[in-house]
Design an enzyme around this catalytic site. Structure first.
Site, short mmCIF file in Angstrom:
data_model
loop_
_atom_site.label_atom_id
_atom_site.label_comp_id
_atom_site.label_asym_id
_atom_site.label_seq_id
_atom_site.Cartn_x
_atom_site.Cartn_y
_atom_site.Cartn_z
CE LYS A 155 -6.40 -2.94 1.61
NZ LYS A 155 -5.58 -2.60 2.82
C1 LIG Z 1 -4.28 -2.94 3.05
C2 LIG Z 1 -3.52 -2.19 4.07
C3 LIG Z 1 -2.10 -2.21 4.11
C4 LIG Z 1 -1.27 -3.04 3.16
O1 LIG Z 1 -1.33 -2.59 1.83
P1 LIG Z 1 -0.88 -3.55 0.62
O2 LIG Z 1 -1.28 -2.86 -0.61
O3 LIG Z 1 -1.60 -4.85 0.85
O4 LIG Z 1 0.61 -3.73 0.73
C5 LIG Z 1 -1.46 -1.43 5.07
N1 LIG Z 1 -2.17 -0.70 5.96
C6 LIG Z 1 -3.52 -0.67 5.96
C7 LIG Z 1 -4.23 0.14 6.99
C8 LIG Z 1 -4.25 -1.41 5.02
O5 LIG Z 1 -5.59 -1.38 5.03
#
Ligand SMILES: *Cc1c(COP(=O)(O)O)cnc(C)c1O
Length: 490
Positions: free
Chosen positions: A128
């Protein structure tokens, strides 16, 4: 470049918006999500020229196609400030930090090639940061340009909140009020957030569970007068700038894994809200030679069910499992509407009807069977989508296998990706799995799989011992509003 809403009615005129206009927004006013009116296309000559670029300059080239109302020199300064080895410094020993998202080849034999793309080397050890760090700089830039301020108000059970705080800390014109359930996050996640001492970051530990936090955010947001006066905004995963920032690493991954544009690669993406893989869909629509986009889910398999049957059936909170890949414990994929809009040939009226049906009936059905809502499921493969599912046992097995075979410790979400990727590999097409977090973040399960602790990147060794700054509050809306108003002075 103009943006439209996925729920825009084609028979009425709608105001289209520019990138800067939608940057600070979430949903479009009609309840839909923003998408570009047309996807900009990339040429072979561009791909050739981009192969040798730094991550920051590649990000600039891609973003300027979408954010053409930000002056080029400003945009380049923003991407160069964001994508530095200093910000993304948790690269594994032996990998090249300057590449920001280095590739690691796990397996290369008999035409089978399995690759990990490291996306979790930013400050909070999860992918993120890739988008959120840019968002912090874009927000600061845009707010200064408008001489405005913004108070971000959200709820988190872990990854999103910390990524937002690390992106917004110290930024002019921005405050963050982040709710989390008191004593319910892991010690590591709590320490990561609460150790921030920046005066513009407010951690609020709510006496309750995550749903109580979420309800408070909704209650405050529904008070439109308060929301306007306090300049409240969000940074949730439907924000368009977050999605578009994620498009960049699909290009980086492709360009690093190939030598010519004749080659194709596939991606497997650990998925929850469909934000990450939606960016892959956009890269593919722009002409990046992606073969398959494989969505990997955990036990919360709403997306896998759709890609197998054409039925999108959301789950209630009570039917959402708490798993060992918690950031994928999603029962309603908030970015999925963007793909459905494209699948339906960009028919906003039908997209709107389908997602209103989800609200009332809990599902829609595009299988083409009698009584269904359409037959577009037959077109899904044209968009390259496939899917698979992974369970807790699969996660443990995959973490062990990857450590044993390739000497790398992966986190639980990435393990879901690797498990599913191995079932979808094709000879001659490299498969890139996006690494969405580092193992240290989900140490409880690492200990269960390996019997030992995950190594922490330098600087995180004693994070639990740092002084913490946070307020504990009841799940009480008026008290929350008073707290916000007192700290914004608005
Ligand atoms: C947010 C997240 C996901 C999922 O990503 P999306 O964009 O919501 O599909 C997967 N793995 C981790 C570690 C995350 O923080």
């Amino acid at each position: 470049m103009h943006y439209v809403s996925t729920r825009a009615k084609t028979d009425s005129s709608f105001a289209s918006s520019s990138f800067s206009q939608i940057l600070l927004e979430g949903l479009a006013p009609d309840g839909g999500l923003y998408l570009p009116a047309d996807y900009p296309q990339v040429t072979g000559a561009e791909l050739d020229a981009w192969r040798g670029l730094s991550y920051a300059d590649l990000a600039f080239e891609i973003l300027k196609k979408f954010a053409d109302d930000i002056p080029s020199a400003d945009l380049m300064a923003l991407t160069r400030k964001t994508y530095t080895p200093d910000v993304y410094r948790n690269v594994r020993a032996g990998d090249d930090a300057r590449r920001i998202t280095p590739l690691r080849v796990l397996e290369d034999k008999d035409g089978r090639k399995l690759i990990l793309q490291e996306l979790s080397n930013g400050p909070t050890l999860a992918f993120k940061d890739m988008a959120m760090q840019l968002l912090g700089n874009l927000f600061e830039y845009e707010l200064a340009r408008q001489n405005a301020e913004l108070n971000i108000f959200g709820a988190t059970s872990g990854d999103t909140g910390s990524a937002a705080e690390y992106a917004m800390r110290g930024k002019k014109g921005i405050r963050v009020f982040m709710l989390s359930p008191h004593k319910k996050m892991s010690a590591f996640q709590t320490a990561q957030m609460f150790s921030l001492q920046d005066p513009n970051i407010f951690n609020i530990a709510v006496e309750g569970v995550f749903d109580d936090c979420q309800d408070m955010v909704k209650a405050v947001s529904n008070d439109l007068e308060f929301k306007a006066r306090q300049k409240i905004g969000t940074v949730n995963s439907i924000n368009w700038a977050r999605v578009v920032a994620q498009v960049v690493y699909y290009f980086r991954g492709y360009l690093s894994a190939t030598e010519s544009n004749e080659q194709k690669v596939s991606f497997t993406v650990p998925s929850g809200n469909f934000g990450n893989i939606c960016a892959g869909h956009i890269a593919r629509m722009m002409g990046l030679p992606i073969d398959k986009l494989v969505a990997a889910t955990n036990e919360n398999d709403v997306l896998d069910e759709f890609f197998l049957t054409g039925v999108y059936r959301v789950r209630k909170s009570a039917e959402t499992y708490h798993t060992s890949s918690p950031s994928m414990d999603i029962s309603k994929a908030s970015n999925f509407e963007r793909f459905i809009y494209d699948l339906l040939g960009r028919d906003g009226a039908r997209t709107s009807a389908l997602f209103r049906k989800v609200e009332t009936d809990g599902y829609f059905d595009l299988s083409g069977k009698p009584g269904s809502d359409g037959d577009e499921f037959r077109k899904v493969s044209e968009f390259g989508f496939e899917s698979g599912k992974s369970t807790h046992q699969d996660r443990l097995d995959t973490i062990r296998l990857v450590k044993k075979e390739y000497g790398i410790l992966i986190d639980t979400h990435t393990a879901d990706g690797v498990k599913v990727a191995r079932e979808h590999m094709r000879p001659g097409v490299p498969m890139i799995v996006l690494e969405t977090a580092l193992a240290a973040k989900f140490n409880e399960t690492i200990r269960e799989a390996m019997g030992t602790d995950a190594e922490r990147p330098p600087g995180f060794e004693n994070i639990e011992d740092l002084p913490q700054r946070y307020s504990v509050m009841q799940a009480e809306v008026e008290q929350m509003k008073a707290f916000i108003a007192r700290n914004t002075g608005l």
